[in-house]
Design an enzyme around this catalytic site. Structure first.
Site, mmCIF file in Angstrom:
data_model
loop_
_atom_site.group_PDB
_atom_site.id
_atom_site.type_symbol
_atom_site.label_atom_id
_atom_site.label_comp_id
_atom_site.label_asym_id
_atom_site.label_seq_id
_atom_site.Cartn_x
_atom_site.Cartn_y
_atom_site.Cartn_z
ATOM 1 N N LYS A 110 38.185 35.838 38.051
ATOM 2 C CA LYS A 110 39.332 36.738 38.202
ATOM 3 C C LYS A 110 39.643 36.891 39.681
ATOM 4 C CE LYS A 110 42.106 39.235 35.598
ATOM 5 N NZ LYS A 110 42.519 38.979 34.215
HETATM 6 P P1 NAD Z 1 52.508 44.076 34.096
HETATM 7 O O1 NAD Z 1 52.391 44.354 35.549
HETATM 8 O O2 NAD Z 1 53.520 43.119 33.611
HETATM 9 O O3 NAD Z 1 52.718 45.423 33.261
HETATM 10 C C1 NAD Z 1 51.953 46.574 33.428
HETATM 11 C C2 NAD Z 1 52.826 47.736 32.991
HETATM 12 O O4 NAD Z 1 52.052 48.924 32.970
HETATM 13 C C3 NAD Z 1 54.010 47.979 33.927
HETATM 14 O O5 NAD Z 1 55.182 48.178 33.174
HETATM 15 C C4 NAD Z 1 53.595 49.229 34.686
HETATM 16 O O6 NAD Z 1 54.699 50.007 35.121
HETATM 17 C C5 NAD Z 1 52.769 49.949 33.641
HETATM 18 N N1 NAD Z 1 51.801 50.887 34.209
HETATM 19 C C6 NAD Z 1 51.057 50.754 35.335
HETATM 20 N N2 NAD Z 1 50.304 51.837 35.534
HETATM 21 C C7 NAD Z 1 50.578 52.675 34.518
HETATM 22 C C8 NAD Z 1 50.119 53.962 34.164
HETATM 23 N N3 NAD Z 1 49.226 54.595 34.907
HETATM 24 N N4 NAD Z 1 50.598 54.524 33.029
HETATM 25 C C9 NAD Z 1 51.506 53.886 32.267
HETATM 26 N N5 NAD Z 1 51.983 52.665 32.560
HETATM 27 C C10 NAD Z 1 51.528 52.074 33.668
HETATM 28 O O7 NAD Z 1 51.023 43.637 33.653
HETATM 29 P P2 NAD Z 1 50.595 42.836 32.352
HETATM 30 O O8 NAD Z 1 50.499 41.407 32.710
HETATM 31 O O9 NAD Z 1 51.419 43.265 31.194
HETATM 32 O O10 NAD Z 1 49.099 43.357 32.190
HETATM 33 C C11 NAD Z 1 48.788 44.579 31.541
HETATM 34 C C12 NAD Z 1 47.330 44.562 31.121
HETATM 35 O O11 NAD Z 1 47.100 43.428 30.280
HETATM 36 C C13 NAD Z 1 46.315 44.438 32.262
HETATM 37 O O12 NAD Z 1 45.153 45.153 31.921
HETATM 38 C C14 NAD Z 1 46.018 42.954 32.281
HETATM 39 O O13 NAD Z 1 44.745 42.663 32.855
HETATM 40 C C15 NAD Z 1 46.040 42.652 30.803
HETATM 41 N N6 NAD Z 1 46.252 41.239 30.463
HETATM 42 C C16 NAD Z 1 47.370 40.578 30.881
HETATM 43 C C17 NAD Z 1 47.540 39.243 30.521
HETATM 44 C C18 NAD Z 1 48.796 38.479 30.869
HETATM 45 O O14 NAD Z 1 48.947 37.349 30.373
HETATM 46 N N7 NAD Z 1 49.713 38.997 31.659
HETATM 47 C C19 NAD Z 1 46.566 38.583 29.773
HETATM 48 C C20 NAD Z 1 45.439 39.296 29.356
HETATM 49 C C21 NAD Z 1 45.302 40.624 29.715
#
Ligand code: NAD
Length: 479
Positions: A110
Site C-alpha cells: 500500500k
Molecule cells: P474517494 O476519495 O473516491 O471517496 C471517499 C469519499 O468519502 C469522498 O466522497 C469523501 O468526501 C468521503 N469522506 C471522507 N471523509 C469522510 C468522513 N469523515 N465522513 C463521511 N464521508 C467522508 O475514495 P474511494 O476510492 O471511494 O475509497 C473509499 C474507501 O474504500 C477507502 O477506505 C479505500 O481504502 C477503500 N477502497 C477503495 C478501492 C478503490 O478501488 N477505490 C478499493 C478497495 C477499497
C-alpha cells in the site's frame, strides 16, 4: 475530552493484528510462520520537495510491502492528510489477506502521500504525483513485476495515467510498462469496468449474501435486496457506485448518505445520481433538497436501516458508537471502518459483518484483469466475440428454419434474439469474472463460518481462509 473507551481503542494497525491473532489462534501453523505472515516486510518513507507557487513544498509519502509470498505485490496509493506509517502498514496487511481471499496472485502492499488533493490545481498535482512516482520507480517500488499500485482514496484514473507515463519515460524499452499500475483510463491501457469495480463488487457481494437464506436469517433479515433500506457513508468512487447499482438494479432504497459536511436522510429513498451531481457541483451535500440535512453526519451511522455501508475511511465505528448501531447487516466497503473494539461489541450484539478484505476486493480483482490484459497486449474478447456471435447465429437460424417447417406456430421473441446473438465484449467479461470471483470467495468464507463452532463470524472465517492460502504458499517455498 477523551473517554476511557476512546483511550482503550486500538490503532488501525493494532486492529488488523488483533483480528489476525484471533484467527491464527484457531489454526495450527508451524512455529514462527505466524509471525512471518503477520509482520510488515518493509516500509519506505520518502520526503521530497517540489517547487510550487514560488517556493519549495516538501511532501511525505510511503510505500509499504507487507508480504512478498507472491510477486508483484499490489495495493493502492492514497492521497490524504490522514496518511501515516501505521495506516499504510495496516492497509498493506489487509491487501495481503484480500488478494489471498479472492485468489489473485499478488502479495500485499500500500502507498500513501500526505496531501490534501483539493488544495492543489491539477497541473500542480501532476508535478507532485510524478515526483512521488519517480522516487518509487527508481527503487523498483513501482514495477510491473514487483510492485503494482492502483487508485485509493483521493486518487483515480488521472493519477494512475500520470504514474504509468512516468514509469514509461524512465523505462523506455520495457514493453510491459503499462502493467506497472492499474486503474488507468481506458485510452491509456486501462480496462472497461475498473472505475466501478469496487462498488460493483460490493453489489455482487450483497447479491451473493442474499442467495443464502440462512445467512440472511442470521442477520435478522428476510427476502431479497428489493426494498431494503441502506445507509451509505462516503459517496466517493466506492460508495457512489455501490449505492447507484444497488438502488437502480436491485430495488434497494438508499435512505441515508453521509459525507464530510453532514448527512442526508429520507426514508422514501434518495436519488443517488442527483446527490452525486450536487456534490460535484457544490463540493458537499449541504443544500441538497429532497432529503433532510444534518450537520453531524456520523450520527446517521446509528439510524435504523437494514444495511449499513461504510465506504469512506477507517475507524468510523468504534467502541463509542458500536453499541448504538442499529443496522443488523454491515458491509465494509471501506478498509478497516470498524475497529477491533467496535467489532467485538457488534459481534456480541449479533450484527452480521461482511468484512472489508472480501467486500471491497472487487477493485483488486478487476485490477488483476487489467494487469493480465496489459501483459498480454490484447483486449479481452477480441479474438472470440465474433466467433461466438456466428455460432449463436447458427442456432437461431436453425430454430427459425425448424419453426417455419413445423406445423407448430412458434417464434422467438426479438428481445431474445438481440440478447442471445450479442457476443461478450470486454465489459461483459470483466463483470462476469468479477461476479464469479465474489460468489466463490463468499462461498469459501461462509463454508468455514457455518461448519466450525469456534468460528464466530465471517471476518474470522475470511482471515482463516486467507492466512491458510498465504501459509500454503510459504510452505511450498520450503519456509
Ligand atoms: P474517494 O476519495 O473516491 O471517496 C471517499 C469519499 O468519502 C469522498 O466522497 C469523501 O468526501 C468521503 N469522506 C471522507 N471523509 C469522510 C468522513 N469523515 N465522513 C463521511 N464521508 C467522508 O475514495 P474511494 O476510492 O471511494 O475509497 C473509499 C474507501 O474504500 C477507502 O477506505 C479505500 O481504502 C477503500 N477502497 C477503495 C478501492 C478503490 O478501488 N477505490 C478499493 C478497495 C477499497
Amino acid at each position: 475530552m477523551t473517554t476511557d473507551a476512546q483511550q482503550a481503542e486500538p490503532s488501525f494497525r493494532d486492529s488488523v493484528d488483533i483480528m489476525f491473532n484471533r484467527a491464527v489462534s484457531l489454526m495450527e501453523l508451524p512455529e514462527g510462520l505466524e509471525e512471518k505472515i503477520r509482520v510488515c516486510n518493509a516500509t519506505y518513507t520518502v520526503r521530497f520537495g517540489v517547487r510550487l507557487r514560488g517556493k519549495i513544498e516538501t511532501f511525505t509519502g510511503y510505500r509499504s510491502v507487507h508480504s512478498e509470498h507472491m510477486e508483484p505485490v499490489k495495493g493502492g496509493i492514497r492521497f490524504s492528510m490522514g496518511v501515516h506509517q501505521d495506516e499504510v502498514e495496516a492497509l498493506a496487511a489487509l491487501m495481503t489477506y484480500k488478494c489471498a481471499r479472492v485468489e489473485v496472485p499478488y502479495g500485499g502492499s500500500k502507498g500513501g502521500l500526505r496531501i490534501d488533493p483539493n488544495a492543489w490545481e491539477p497541473h500542480e498535482l501532476e508535478l507532485i504525483t510524478r515526483r512521488f512516482a519517480y522516487e518509487l520507480i527508481k527503487r523498483d517500488m513501482i514495477n510491473p513485476a514487483q510492485n503494482v499500485p492502483a487508485p485509493d482514496m483521493g486518487t483515480g484514473e488521472r493519477e494512475m495515467a500520470w504514474i504509468a507515463d512516468q514509469y514509461k519515460r524512465m523505462n523506455t524499452t520495457d514493453i510491459n510498462g503499462n502493467a506497472c499500475v492499474t486503474g488507468k483510463p481506458p485510452n491509456a491501457g486501462g480496462i472497461a469496468g475498473r472505475v466501478e469495480a469496487t462498488g460493483r463488487g460490493v453489489q455482487y457481494a450483497l447479491q451473493e449474501f442474499f442467495r443464502h437464506a440462512d445467512d440472511v436469517k442470521t442477520a435478522g433479515l428476510s427476502g431479497s435486496l428489493d426494498g431494503k433500506r441502506i445507509i451509505v457513508q462516503g459517496l466517493g468512487n466506492v460508495g457512489y457506485h455501490a449505492a447507484k447499482f444497488l438502488s437502480e438494479e436491485d430495488g434497494a432504497k438508499i435512505t441515508g448518505i453521509i459525507e464530510r459536511d453532514g448527512s442526508l436522510h429520507n426514508e422514501d429513498g434518495i436519488d443517488v445520481e442527483a446527490v452525486r451531481q450536487w456534490i460535484i457541483k457544490n463540493g458537499g451535500v449541504t443544500g441538497f433538497t429532497g432529503a433532510t440535512h444534518a450537520e453531524n453526519g456520523a450520527a446517521l451511522l446509528e439510524a435504523e436501516c437494514d444495511i449499513l455501508i461504510p465506504a469512506a475511511l477507517e475507524g468510523v465505528i468504534d467502541r463509542n458508537n458500536a453499541p448504538n448501531i442499529k443496522a443488523p447487516l454491515i458491509i465494509e466497503a471501506a478498509n478497516g471502518p470498524i475497529t477491533a473494539g467496535g467489532d467485538e461489541i457488534l459481534r456480541d450484539k449479533g450484527t452480521v459483518i461482511i468484512p472489508d478484505m472480501y467486500a471491497n476486493a472487487g477493485g483488486v480483482t478487476v485490477s488483476y484483469f487489467e494487469w493480465v490484459k496489459n501483459l498480454s497486449h490484447i483486449r479481452f474478447g477480441r479474438m472470440q466475440r465474433r466467433a461466438e456471435e456466428s455460432r449463436h447465429q447458427l442456432i437461431v437460424d436453425e430454430l427459425e428454419r425448424i419453426s417455419k417447417d413445423s406445423s407448430i406456430n412458434w417464434t422467438l421473441s426479438p428481445n431474445f434474439k438481440d440478447r442471445y446473438l450479442r457476443g461478450a465484449g470486454e465489459l461483459e467479461l470483466v463483470r462476469s469474472g468479477l461476479d464469479d470471483t465474489m460468489r466463490t470467495a463468499y462461498q469459501a468464507m461462509r463454508a468455514v463460518w457455518r461448519s466450525r463452532d469456534d468460528v464466530p463470524d465471517l471476518r474470522t472465517a475470511a482471515y482463516l481462509v486467507s492466512i491458510e492460502k498465504v501459509a500454503a504458499s510459504y510452505r511450498a517455498k520450503g519456509l
